[in-house]
Scaffold this active site. Structure first.
Site, PDB file in Angstrom:
ATOM      1  CB  SER A 197       0.710   5.726  -1.333  1.00  0.00           C
ATOM      2  OG  SER A 197       1.844   5.659  -0.486  1.00  0.00           O
ATOM      3  CB  ALA A 203      -0.929  -0.002   1.215  1.00  0.00           C
ATOM      4  CE1 TYR A 204       5.218   5.542   3.211  1.00  0.00           C
ATOM      5  CE2 TYR A 204       6.932   4.266   2.118  1.00  0.00           C
ATOM      6  CZ  TYR A 204       6.521   5.418   2.765  1.00  0.00           C
ATOM      7  OH  TYR A 204       7.414   6.445   2.966  1.00  0.00           O
ATOM      8  N   GLY A 205       4.087   1.537  -0.884  1.00  0.00           N
ATOM      9  CA  GLY A 205       4.846   1.642  -2.130  1.00  0.00           C
ATOM     10  C   GLY A 205       3.995   2.124  -3.288  1.00  0.00           C
TER      11      GLY A 205
END
Length: 253
Positions: A159, A155-157
């Protein structure tokens, strides 16, 4: 080139999440370069403590980046009470370390709301005024995870990868108005949170250490100095760039 090209005298910078870590490092570097800064975050005690360290050229406002409806009034308040915003540093964001198979839709959406959609909303509101004034610098804080794959940060990557697309498209619209948009992609930068995370996972820590070409981890001021450069007149012809500040991790195999 004169050193004055790197000065931020008579500039005002808004730094989201400026009370701790990389955000604080950017705030400190910008004040040292002559800027007046405004830091924001959700915790007043953190902002108050940061202001005490940063001095009289720092102001703070408590603000939740997820409150998108309040953003126009928030920017108006800063520009009315402090000064027009010349520089926007989109530093605030949240992290999630989880295997993709275990990441829920709600968790994925929360990361995107905070790290992408709120960044777009705030950048748009600042850009409206910058475009009118024909001057401005918007800087996104990306990540190594936006450049190459790392497990357990789906999810972070995603974003952080999305920020590159956002930057590219803003460049096509804002450049004619002398508003520049760039991204800094920090590598592994020392902070209590980062050190605690990697020390808890020795195998991952060793993998990271092996990946970095230069010795040791980066420091918040390394990101701060890069932000000062990109926001200054020294970078007047630089827009649409993703600048890794990573000790060579991007290219070291």
């Amino acid at each position: 080139m004169a050193l004055s090209a790197f000065s931020l005298q008579h500039k005002t910078a808004l730094i989201t999440g400026g009370g701790t870590g990389i955000g604080f490092g950017i705030a400190k570097a910008m004040i040292e370069a002559g800027a007046k800064i405004v830091i924001t975050g959700r915790r007043e005690e953190v902002l108050k403590e940061a202001k005490a360290q940063l001095g009289p050229n720092c102001s703070y406002f408590v603000f939740d980046m997820l409150d998108k409806a309040a953003m126009p009034a928030f920017i108006h308040k800063i520009e009315t009470e402090i000064a027009p915003i010349d520089i926007l540093i989109n530093n605030a964001g949240i992290h999630l370390k989880k295997w993709s198979l275990e990441t829920s839709d709600d968790e994925f959406e929360k990361i995107l709301q905070t790290n992408v959609i709120s960044v777009f909303s705030l950048s748009r509101e600042c850009a409206k005024r910058m475009v009118e004034r024909k001057n401005g610098s918007i800087i996104f804080l990306g990540s190594m995870t936006g450049i190459f794959g790392i497990d357990r940060v789906v999810a972070y990557g995603t974003s952080k990868t999305a920020l590159t697309g956002l930057m590219n498209n803003m460049v096509t619209e804002y450049s004619r108005h002398n508003v520049r948009v760039n991204t800094i992609a920090p590598g592994w930068i020392e902070s209590p949170m980062m050190l605690n995370a990697i020390n808890a996972d020795p195998e991952r820590k060793q993998k990271i250490v092996n990946r970095i070409a230069m010795p040791g981890f980066g420091k918040p001021e390394d990101i701060g100095n890069a932000a000062v450069f990109l926001a200054s007149e020294a970078a007047r012809y630089i827009t649409g760039v993703v600048l890794p500040v990573d000790g060579g991790a991007t290219v070291n195999m």
